[in-house]
Scaffold this motif. Structure first.
Motif, PDB file in Angstrom:
ATOM      1  N   PRO A   1       5.837   9.877   7.933  1.00 23.22           N
ATOM      2  CA  PRO A   1       4.939   8.740   7.708  1.00 23.22           C
ATOM      3  C   PRO A   1       5.491   7.741   6.693  1.00 23.22           C
TER       4      PRO A   1
ATOM      5  N   VAL B   1       4.206   4.875   4.077  1.00 20.45           N
ATOM      6  CA  VAL B   1       2.959   4.430   3.435  1.00 20.45           C
ATOM      7  C   VAL B   1       3.226   3.253   2.487  1.00 20.45           C
ATOM      8  N   ASN B   2       2.176   2.495   2.171  1.00 19.42           N
ATOM      9  CA  ASN B   2       2.341   1.353   1.261  1.00 19.42           C
ATOM     10  C   ASN B   2       2.322   1.820  -0.208  1.00 19.42           C
ATOM     11  N   SER B   3       2.623   0.930  -1.135  1.00 20.06           N
ATOM     12  CA  SER B   3       2.778   1.333  -2.543  1.00 20.06           C
ATOM     13  C   SER B   3       1.509   1.946  -3.120  1.00 20.06           C
TER      14      SER B   3
ATOM     15  N   ARG C   1      -0.991   3.548  -1.628  1.00 20.99           N
ATOM     16  CA  ARG C   1      -1.176   4.907  -1.099  1.00 20.99           C
ATOM     17  C   ARG C   1      -0.151   5.854  -1.719  1.00 20.99           C
ATOM     18  N   PHE C   2       1.073   5.316  -1.833  1.00 23.79           N
ATOM     19  CA  PHE C   2       2.153   6.142  -2.363  1.00 23.79           C
ATOM     20  C   PHE C   2       1.888   6.541  -3.819  1.00 23.79           C
TER      21      PHE C   2
ATOM     22  N   PHE D   1      -0.628   9.250  -3.967  1.00 18.16           N
ATOM     23  CA  PHE D   1      -0.007  10.495  -3.496  1.00 18.16           C
ATOM     24  C   PHE D   1       0.889  11.104  -4.582  1.00 18.16           C
TER      25      PHE D   1
ATOM     26  N   GLU E   1       7.321  -0.011   0.722  1.00 17.45           N
ATOM     27  CA  GLU E   1       7.189   0.985   1.800  1.00 17.45           C
ATOM     28  C   GLU E   1       7.930   2.271   1.438  1.00 17.45           C
TER      29      GLU E   1
ATOM     30  N   LYS F   1       8.762   6.339   2.604  1.00 15.94           N
ATOM     31  CA  LYS F   1       8.733   7.338   3.678  1.00 15.94           C
ATOM     32  C   LYS F   1       8.620   8.721   3.042  1.00 15.94           C
TER      33      LYS F   1
ATOM     34  N   LYS G   1      -3.964  15.842   6.484  1.00 15.96           N
ATOM     35  CA  LYS G   1      -4.787  14.701   6.030  1.00 15.96           C
ATOM     36  C   LYS G   1      -5.751  15.168   4.930  1.00 15.96           C
TER      37      LYS G   1
ATOM     38  N   ILE H   1      -2.641  12.019   3.753  1.00 14.17           N
ATOM     39  CA  ILE H   1      -1.692  11.260   4.604  1.00 14.17           C
ATOM     40  C   ILE H   1      -1.838  11.673   6.061  1.00 14.17           C
TER      41      ILE H   1
END
Ligand code: EPU
Length: 337
Positions: A242, A244-246, A248-249, A252, A268, A270, A323, A328
Motif C-alpha cells: 500500500p 499512503v499519504n504523509s 496517514r503515514f 502509522f 507518498e 510505501k 485494517k 491500513i
C-alpha cells in the motif's frame, strides 16, 4: 486448433485451482487468434496467458483462449543495444534465460518471475529494483472488438507500480500479441543495491558481476523466500504494497515505529504488505489447504486442494484484520474471477 469442452484449468493457473472452462482453445498464431475472435462474441471470451496472476473462484462459463504464440526475434542492433521482439506466449523466465545466454542486459533482476511475456506489461512486473518498463520499447496488440492491430509505445502504456493502461481504461479491450524490449549488449546498467544481492556477490567474491552472476543471485534470493508454484500453488504477491499519504503515514509511524517503509515522494510512503500481514499474525498460518507462506507473508499458497473461494476467504480475513490492527487497507494484486 482444437476446441475442448469442460476443460480443467488446474494446470493453467499457478495457484493450481481446479476450475473448469466451458470451452477452451489454444492459439499458436495471430491468424488463429483473429479467427477465434472473429467467430465469437467478445463477452463470451476469457483470455489466458501463463495464469500466474489470477485466482479462479468459480468455473468459467466462457471460451477460454490460451495465448500460446511463440517466438523470439532480434529486430535491430546498434553498437551498444539490441532490440528483441518476443511473442506473448513465451514463458517470461525462458526469455530471461535467453538474454543471460546471449549476455543481453536489463532484465536479469526479473529472473524467475512466473508468467508469460505477453502479460508482463499489464501489471508492469517488477522485482529487486527493476521494473518491466525499464527495458520496454513497445508492444503489439489486437483490438478485440475490431481486430485492428495497434502498437503501443512506453508512454502510451502509462506504466506505474504494478499498473498500466491495460489494467485501467483499456482493460479487456486489447490483447498483447508481442512485446519489444531494448536491452544492452555491453556496459550493462547493473542494479545490485537491493536487499541481499550485494551480499551474495560479496560472499562469492564477485567484484564485477556479469548479468549471469546477478541473475544467479536473484534466483538464490527468490528461492529462499518465495515458493515454487510447481511445488506449492501460489500467485506471487497476493496483495500490492500500500502507498499512503504523509498524514496517514505519520499516524502509522507513531504506532509502529519499527515498520519498514520506502519514501516514494515526500508525500507518498510505501509500506510492505508482507510486514503488515505478519504483524496481523497470519504468517505461516494454514486453514485447510489455504495458507500464508512461512517465509513471505505476502504470498498466499494452495497446499493441494484449496478452492479459489477458500483462498479468497483467507485474503478477505487478512484484509480485514490488517485494517483493524494497523489502520491500513491492502488490496489484492492478483486478478480474481
Ligand atoms: N517483510 C516482513 N514480513 C514478511 C515479508 C516481508 O516483515 O513476511 C518485510 C521485509 O523484511 C522487508 C519488506 O517487508 O523489510 C519488503 O520485503 P521484500 O523485500 O520481500 O519485498 P516485498 O515488498 O514484500 C516486493 C514485490 C515482490 C518482489 C519483491 C522484491 C510487490 C507486491 N511485491 O515484495 O514481487 O519480488 O518486492 O523486489 O510489490 C510479485 O509481485 O509477485 C512479487 C513476488
Amino acid at each position: 486448433m482444437r476446441f475442448e469442452e469442460y476443460k480443467s484449468l488446474k494446470n493453467h493457473n499457478t495457484f493450481g485451482i481446479d476450475c473448469e472452462a466451458r470451452y477452451f482453445v489454444s492459439v499458436e498464431t495471430v491468424e488463429e487468434l483473429k479467427k477465434v475472435l472473429s467467430e465469437n462474441p467478445s463477452e463470451a471470451l476469457f483470455l489466458l496467458g501463463g495464469g500466474s496472476n489470477m485466482l479462479l473462484t468459480d468455473n468459467l462459463d466462457a471460451l477460454v483462449i490460451h495465448l500460446n504464440l511463440k517466438g523470439i526475434e532480434i529486430t535491430k542492433t546498434t553498437e551498444k543495444e539490441v532490440f528483441v521482439k518476443v511473442m506473448a506466449g513465451e514463458t517470461w523466465h525462458e526469455f530471461v534465460e535467453y538474454c543471460i545466454k546471449n549476455d543481453f542486459g536489463g532484465i536479469e533482476n526479473l529472473s524467475l518471475i512466473p508468467g508469460n511475456v505477453g502479460t508482463a506489461p499489464i501489471q508492469n512486473i517488477g522485482a529487486y529494483g527493476v521494473e518491466l518498463k525499464d527495458t520496454f520499447e513497445s508492444c503489439h496488440t489486437l483490438k478485440i472488438e475490431t481486430l485492428e492491430e495497434r502498437e503501443f509505445n512506453k508512454e502510451e502504456c502509462q506504466f506505474g507500480y504494478r499498473n498500466s493502461i491495460f489494467k485501467n481504461e483499456l482493460k479487456g479491450k486489447y490483447i498483447i500479441t508481442s512485446v519489444s524490449f531494448k536491452l544492452t549488449k555491453k556496459d550493462h546498467k547493473k542494479n545490485i543495491s537491493y536487499g541481499d544481492i550485494q551480499k551474495i556477490l560479496n560472499d562469492k567474491n564477485i567484484k564485477h558481476p556479469s548479468v549471469k552472476d546477478i541473475s544467479e543471485a536473484i534466483i538464490a534470493i527468490r528461492q529462499s523466500k518465495l515458493p515454487d508454484p510447481k511445488v506449492l500453488g501460489n500467485s506471487g504477491s497476493f496483495f500490492k504494497n500500500p502507498i499512503v499519504n504523509s498524514e496517514r503515514f505519520q499516524e502509522f509511524r507513531k504506532e509502529f515505529p519499527e515498520a519498514p517503509f520506502y519514501e516514494i515522494t515526500p508525500t507518498e510512503f510505501k509500506i510492505p504488505a508482507g510486514w503488515l500481514i505478519e504483524k496481523a499474525g497470519f504468517k505461516g498460518k494454514r486453514f485447510g489447504d489455504a495458507g500464508v507462506h512461512k517465509n513471505q507473508a505476502l504470498v498466499l499458497v494452495n497446499y493441494g486442494n484449496a478452492t479459489g473461494q477458500e483462498i479468497w476467504q483467507l485474503a478477505m480475513d487478512i484484509q480485514k484484520q490488517v485494517k483493524e490492527m494497523t489502520g491500513i487497507f491492502i488490496v489484492p494484486e492478483v486478478n480474481v474471477f
